[in-house]
Design an enzyme around this catalytic site. Sequence first.
Site, PDB file in Angstrom:
ATOM      1  N   ASN A   1      35.697  44.606  39.116  1.00 57.05           N
ATOM      2  CA  ASN A   1      36.391  45.204  40.277  1.00 57.05           C
ATOM      3  C   ASN A   1      35.735  46.525  40.680  1.00 57.05           C
ATOM      4  O   ASN A   1      35.521  46.803  41.860  1.00 57.05           O
ATOM      5  CB  ASN A   1      37.862  45.476  39.943  1.00 57.05           C
ATOM      6  CG  ASN A   1      38.676  44.198  39.774  1.00 57.05           C
ATOM      7  OD1 ASN A   1      38.235  43.125  40.163  1.00 57.05           O
ATOM      8  ND2 ASN A   1      39.851  44.332  39.187  1.00 57.05           N
TER       9      ASN A   1
ATOM     10  N   ALA B   1      51.151  55.990  44.810  1.00 56.21           N
ATOM     11  CA  ALA B   1      51.369  56.429  46.197  1.00 56.21           C
ATOM     12  C   ALA B   1      51.379  57.947  46.334  1.00 56.21           C
ATOM     13  O   ALA B   1      51.168  58.488  47.429  1.00 56.21           O
ATOM     14  CB  ALA B   1      52.687  55.860  46.700  1.00 56.21           C
TER      15      ALA B   1
ATOM     16  N   ASP C   1      41.002  50.599  40.095  1.00 52.88           N
ATOM     17  CA  ASP C   1      39.558  50.291  40.033  1.00 52.88           C
ATOM     18  C   ASP C   1      38.854  50.799  41.293  1.00 52.88           C
ATOM     19  O   ASP C   1      37.750  51.358  41.212  1.00 52.88           O
ATOM     20  CB  ASP C   1      39.354  48.785  39.878  1.00 52.88           C
ATOM     21  CG  ASP C   1      39.943  48.268  38.579  1.00 52.88           C
ATOM     22  OD1 ASP C   1      39.911  49.019  37.581  1.00 52.88           O
ATOM     23  OD2 ASP C   1      40.452  47.137  38.556  1.00 52.88           O
TER      24      ASP C   1
HETATM   25  O1  RIB Z   1      42.649  46.598  37.078  1.00 47.75           O
HETATM   26  C1  RIB Z   1      43.009  45.324  37.500  1.00 47.75           C
HETATM   27  C2  RIB Z   1      42.389  44.292  36.611  1.00 47.75           C
HETATM   28  O2  RIB Z   1      42.959  44.384  35.328  1.00 47.75           O
HETATM   29  C3  RIB Z   1      42.636  42.857  37.025  1.00 47.75           C
HETATM   30  O3  RIB Z   1      41.685  42.379  37.942  1.00 47.75           O
HETATM   31  C4  RIB Z   1      42.655  42.110  35.717  1.00 47.75           C
HETATM   32  O4  RIB Z   1      41.556  41.276  35.530  1.00 47.75           O
HETATM   33  C5  RIB Z   1      42.725  43.185  34.641  1.00 47.75           C
HETATM   34  O5  RIB Z   1      41.524  43.326  34.031  1.00 47.75           O
END
Ligand code: RIB
Length: 297
Positions: free
Chosen positions: A43, A216, A245
């Site tokens: 991500n 938020a 992420d």
């Molecule tokens: O931070 C979100 C992520 O945490 C998800 O995409 C999931 O895979 C976990 O790793």
Amino acid sequence: MTRIVVVGSINMDLVTQAARFVGPGETILGERFLTVPGGKGANQAVAAARLGATVALVGATGDDAFGRQLRQGLAAENIDLSHTIELGDCASGTASITVAEGENQIIVVPAANARVTPTQVERAQDLIARADAVLVQMEIPLETVEATLRLGHRLEVPVILNPAPAQKLPTNWLKLARYVTPNQHELAILLGADSTEDFRALMRQAPCPVVLTRGAEGAWYREQGEPSHQSGFQVDVVDSTGAGDTFNAALAVFLREGLAAAVRKACAAAALSVGKLGAQGGMPQLHEVEDLLARSN
Ligand code: RIB
């Protein structure tokens, strides 16, 4: 162009949307099911690439259908996978996610992610030496997290440690990070502190600069002295998975503009990311972040 190396996990997210969370021993009918790419490492790599960075990912998948789909998705985002290994005798990582009531619940099975080794990080040394920043999270073995922190420190490349999922870490590891980016709950666990303690007090106690995310409400950041606050950008939330992420990726990409500017852009990027279902679904392109910032001036 900004160069980012991400050391981290790659998961297939199995997402169920429901009106509410299920209790122990209970069965309810959900509204929607999706199989979408995720994993904190992947991500962050995708978010950084969409924000215009050149990105390489150090990670692992299994040699299975999920693994092939995940690699294709990452390659389509122009992410360098030359240091992402494919393990023949292992499943790819998965995350079972329920999205309900504007929140999420996640169970991660690391599988191949548990086999991302310090040796793999050492092999990426040339790439890391040329990077503007390195991102690492904690869905891979802790010894690999430590190796990443040590290598970045030795090469004088800033490492952003996103301590999620949180565990208590040795103080000397935290000192190796340029920034540590927990939420309030993760900061308490990381420091082995009481979670009811005021987060600003915990930020002052931390042995390293902290950028603390507050959903938020935006973010707080501290290099030294008193913590500063950046307000969040108000948006309608469809799915907050991946917002952290996106925040971390943007922080890394814009770090050269200074911490306050990078945190502001990271809050804007994270706000945009929650507008669509799936961790990577709402991650914005650079121009979308710039538009939101221009509208908010
Ligand atoms: O931070 C979100 C992520 O945490 C998800 O995409 C999931 O895979 C976990 O790793």
